[in-house]
Motif scaffolding. Sequence first.
Motif, PDB file in Angstrom:
ATOM      1  N   GLY A   1      94.286  43.303  78.591  1.00 21.52           N
ATOM      2  CA  GLY A   1      94.500  44.714  78.287  1.00 21.52           C
ATOM      3  C   GLY A   1      95.647  44.917  77.318  1.00 21.52           C
ATOM      4  N   SER A   2      96.707  44.149  77.483  1.00 18.29           N
ATOM      5  CA  SER A   2      97.852  44.254  76.569  1.00 18.29           C
ATOM      6  C   SER A   2      97.486  43.801  75.163  1.00 18.29           C
ATOM      7  CB  SER A   2      99.024  43.416  77.087  1.00 18.29           C
ATOM      8  OG  SER A   2      99.422  43.869  78.348  1.00 18.29           O
ATOM      9  N   VAL A   3      96.695  42.734  75.049  1.00 11.68           N
ATOM     10  CA  VAL A   3      96.280  42.242  73.730  1.00 11.68           C
ATOM     11  C   VAL A   3      95.397  43.268  73.029  1.00 11.68           C
ATOM     12  CG1 VAL A   3      94.857  40.495  72.570  1.00 11.68           C
ATOM     13  CG2 VAL A   3      96.543  39.804  74.276  1.00 11.68           C
ATOM     14  N   VAL A   4      94.457  43.849  73.759  1.00  7.04           N
ATOM     15  CA  VAL A   4      93.571  44.861  73.172  1.00  7.04           C
ATOM     16  C   VAL A   4      94.370  46.097  72.761  1.00  7.04           C
ATOM     17  CG1 VAL A   4      91.680  46.443  73.705  1.00  7.04           C
ATOM     18  CG2 VAL A   4      91.492  44.050  74.332  1.00  7.04           C
TER      19      VAL A   4
ATOM     20  N   LEU B   1      96.862  49.322  68.465  1.00  2.90           N
ATOM     21  CA  LEU B   1      98.070  49.933  67.910  1.00  2.90           C
ATOM     22  C   LEU B   1      98.313  49.473  66.476  1.00  2.90           C
ATOM     23  CD1 LEU B   1     100.595  51.713  68.408  1.00  2.90           C
ATOM     24  CD2 LEU B   1     101.752  49.607  69.102  1.00  2.90           C
ATOM     25  N   VAL B   2      98.136  48.186  66.206  1.00  3.43           N
ATOM     26  CA  VAL B   2      98.329  47.669  64.843  1.00  3.43           C
ATOM     27  C   VAL B   2      97.313  48.283  63.893  1.00  3.43           C
ATOM     28  CG1 VAL B   2      98.128  45.569  63.432  1.00  3.43           C
ATOM     29  CG2 VAL B   2      99.434  45.522  65.553  1.00  3.43           C
ATOM     30  N   ILE B   3      96.073  48.416  64.327  1.00  4.92           N
ATOM     31  CA  ILE B   3      95.030  49.007  63.478  1.00  4.92           C
ATOM     32  C   ILE B   3      95.342  50.471  63.189  1.00  4.92           C
ATOM     33  CG2 ILE B   3      92.600  49.703  63.443  1.00  4.92           C
ATOM     34  CD1 ILE B   3      91.996  47.087  64.966  1.00  4.92           C
TER      35      ILE B   3
ATOM     36  N   VAL C   1      98.324  51.986  63.265  1.00  8.11           N
ATOM     37  CA  VAL C   1      99.503  52.093  62.402  1.00  8.11           C
ATOM     38  C   VAL C   1      99.129  51.766  60.965  1.00  8.11           C
ATOM     39  CG1 VAL C   1     101.733  51.008  61.894  1.00  8.11           C
ATOM     40  CG2 VAL C   1     101.202  51.745  64.214  1.00  8.11           C
ATOM     41  N   ALA C   2      98.296  50.742  60.760  1.00  5.01           N
ATOM     42  CA  ALA C   2      97.876  50.386  59.398  1.00  5.01           C
ATOM     43  C   ALA C   2      97.034  51.502  58.776  1.00  5.01           C
ATOM     44  CB  ALA C   2      97.082  49.083  59.421  1.00  5.01           C
ATOM     45  N   ALA C   3      96.176  52.127  59.562  1.00  6.44           N
ATOM     46  CA  ALA C   3      95.342  53.210  59.037  1.00  6.44           C
ATOM     47  C   ALA C   3      96.182  54.423  58.682  1.00  6.44           C
ATOM     48  CB  ALA C   3      94.277  53.584  60.056  1.00  6.44           C
ATOM     49  N   PHE C   4      97.152  54.773  59.511  1.00  9.67           N
ATOM     50  CA  PHE C   4      98.001  55.924  59.219  1.00  9.67           C
ATOM     51  C   PHE C   4      98.987  55.630  58.084  1.00  9.67           C
ATOM     52  CE2 PHE C   4      97.147  57.520  63.663  1.00  9.67           C
ATOM     53  CZ  PHE C   4      96.329  58.546  63.222  1.00  9.67           C
ATOM     54  N   HIS C   5      99.381  54.383  57.960  1.00 11.48           N
ATOM     55  CA  HIS C   5     100.291  54.023  56.867  1.00 11.48           C
ATOM     56  C   HIS C   5      99.584  54.131  55.516  1.00 11.48           C
ATOM     57  CE1 HIS C   5     103.640  52.146  54.849  1.00 11.48           C
ATOM     58  NE2 HIS C   5     102.835  51.245  54.314  1.00 11.48           N
TER      59      HIS C   5
END
Length: 174
Positions: free
Chosen positions: A94-97, A102-104, A106-110
Motif C-alpha cells: 500500500g505504501s509503494v502504490v 504521489l510521484v505521478i 506531482v509530476a503531472a501538476f508540475h
Amino acid sequence: MEITNIWYFLSALTLLSALMVVFAKNPIHSVLYLVFTFFCISGHYVLLNAQFLMAVNIIVYAGAIMVLFLFVIMMLDLRKNMPESKSSLVKLAGSVVAGTLLVILVAAFHKNTLPAPTADNTANFTSQTGMVENLGKVLYSEYLLPFELVSILFFVAMVGAVLLGKREAGERNF
C-alpha cells in the motif's frame, strides 16, 4: 470577500475534509467527512454558476449514496477488519502504490499549471450558464438521439432486472 478568496477557502476545506475521509479511524466519521466534502464541491459548483449540478450533487451523492455507504458500514463486522490484522506485506504494498501515485500526481501538476479563477475569468459567464433551461435546450436539440438511446437502454435493463428477479423467485410465468 473576493471570489478568489472564497475559491481558495473552499479548495482548502475540500482537501482537508477529503484527507480526513482517508485518515479517520472510525468509518462513520469517514462517511460524515465525505458528506462534508460533497458539500464543499457543491460550493465550487455555485462559484461556477452551475446551480443544477450543485443540487444534483447534494441530492444524489450527499443524500442517496451516503445512505448506502452507511448501510454497508452497519452490516460490516468492524472488529474483524481492524488495521492491526493487516500483514506487513500489505502495508508495504500500500505504501509503494501510494508513493508511486504521489510521484505521478506531482509530476503531472508540475508539468501543467492551472490558473486560479479571478474576477476577469468569471466575468465571461452569463447569469444563465448552469441553469436547467439551457441544459434542456442542448439535451433535446443537439443530443436528442443519444438521449433517447440511453432511455431505451435503461428501459431494457429495467425489464431484464425484473425478469431475472422473477426467475430467481421461482415465478417463470412472465
